[in-house]
Design an enzyme around this catalytic site. Structure first.
Site, PDB file in Angstrom:
ATOM      1  N   TYR A 143       0.828  -1.209   0.000  1.00 48.75           N
ATOM      2  CA  TYR A 143       0.000   0.000   0.000  1.00 48.75           C
ATOM      3  C   TYR A 143       0.863   1.261   0.000  1.00 48.75           C
ATOM      4  O   TYR A 143       0.698   2.151  -0.840  1.00 48.75           O
ATOM      5  CB  TYR A 143      -0.924  -0.008   1.219  1.00 48.75           C
ATOM      6  CG  TYR A 143      -1.846   1.191   1.287  1.00 48.75           C
ATOM      7  CD1 TYR A 143      -3.041   1.220   0.576  1.00 48.75           C
ATOM      8  CD2 TYR A 143      -1.523   2.299   2.073  1.00 48.75           C
ATOM      9  CE1 TYR A 143      -3.891   2.311   0.637  1.00 48.75           C
ATOM     10  CE2 TYR A 143      -2.360   3.400   2.146  1.00 48.75           C
ATOM     11  CZ  TYR A 143      -3.544   3.399   1.424  1.00 48.75           C
ATOM     12  OH  TYR A 143      -4.374   4.492   1.482  1.00 48.75           O
ATOM     13  N   LYS A 147       1.657   4.001  -3.134  1.00 48.75           N
ATOM     14  CA  LYS A 147       1.392   5.424  -2.923  1.00 48.75           C
ATOM     15  C   LYS A 147       2.648   6.253  -3.187  1.00 48.75           C
ATOM     16  O   LYS A 147       2.598   7.316  -3.811  1.00 48.75           O
ATOM     17  CB  LYS A 147       0.891   5.663  -1.494  1.00 48.75           C
ATOM     18  CG  LYS A 147      -0.473   5.071  -1.194  1.00 48.75           C
ATOM     19  CD  LYS A 147      -1.562   5.737  -2.005  1.00 48.75           C
ATOM     20  CE  LYS A 147      -2.942   5.242  -1.598  1.00 48.75           C
ATOM     21  NZ  LYS A 147      -4.023   5.861  -2.396  1.00 48.75           N
TER      22      LYS A 147
END
Length: 242
Positions: A143, A147
């Site tokens: 994650y 990002k």
């Protein structure tokens, strides 16, 4: 009082420029609140939503909102949807639990990057990206790695102005159920404000920080706002409906 007056003046000056804006991800929690706040503040002369489906609104305030329905798997075919916008807000995002690892990467990296490329080609001057606290392209966590990767890739496009927002846990009442998030929000909501504010932030505070930031003139091409800066800017006096 002086801060309130200064912010009000910045907003008024911004409105006079008759700028147009697009929002990616207006069906999500942050995008939905962002759209509401944009309409209440009346900062833009034209508001366009770009998404995979048309949204329905009952309120009169939404009657002039433009909507462009696109296929994110074939975004090049919808380049016209990204043309003619001065400012763009990208709130696209999903989770690994909902979309699987490949689906998460496709949405949070590939869709975001391709949208940014088309926005740049279409004349967008100021691109705003909703990212995450801890984003790092070298992270071992998928994650945070994704990002961080998309932050860096969008920066390479060299928008006139590029603003990245890295909030902590977003505190909101999701329309979409995500197992575990409810408990997390309850946990942060029970902690002292001084501690919780370092790791979480209400969605409405993020949105107001975005809009308070967009009206402020900036010389820097790229700016990164971490969770504390988001809190400070989102709670600035005069951040409510003018």
């Amino acid at each position: 009082m002086a801060e309130t007056e200064a912010l009000s003046k910045l907003r008024e000056d911004f409105r006079m420029q008759n700028k147009s804006v697009f929002i990616l991800g207006a069906s999500g929690e942050t995008g939905r609140v962002l759209l509401k706040e944009i309409l209440e503040q009346g900062l833009f002369s034209k508001v366009t939503l770009i998404g995979r489906r048309k949204l329905t609104f009952d309120e009169e305030a939404y009657k002039n909102v433009n909507q462009e329905v696109v296929d994110f798997e074939k975004l090049d075919d919808y380049a016209s949807a990204f043309q003619g916008h001065d400012v763009g807000f990208c709130c696209l995002g999903t989770t690994r639990g909902k979309a699987g690892a490949e689906g998460f990467v496709r949405v949070d990296r590939d869709y975001v990057l391709k949208s940014a490329e088309l926005a740049k080609a279409g004349g967008c001057k100021h691109f705003n990206l909703l990212s995450s606290k801890g984003a790092d392209k070298s992270s071992n966590f998928l994650y945070l790695q994704v990002k961080g990767e998309v932050e860096a890739k969008v920066e390479e496009l060299k928008f006139d102005r590029y603003s990245v927002f890295r909030p902590g846990v977003l505190l909101c009442d999701r329309q979409e159920s995500r197992p575990g998030e409810w408990l997390v929000r309850k946990f942060f909501g029970s902690l002292p404000d001084s501690w919780a504010s370092g790791h979480s932030v209400p969605v409405v505070t993020v949105v107001r920080a975005m809009l308070n930031n967009v009206v402020r003139p900036r010389d820097k091409q790229m700016e990164l706002l971490e969770n504390k800066a988001i809190h400070d800017l989102g709670k600035a006096h005069g951040s409510l409906k003018p």
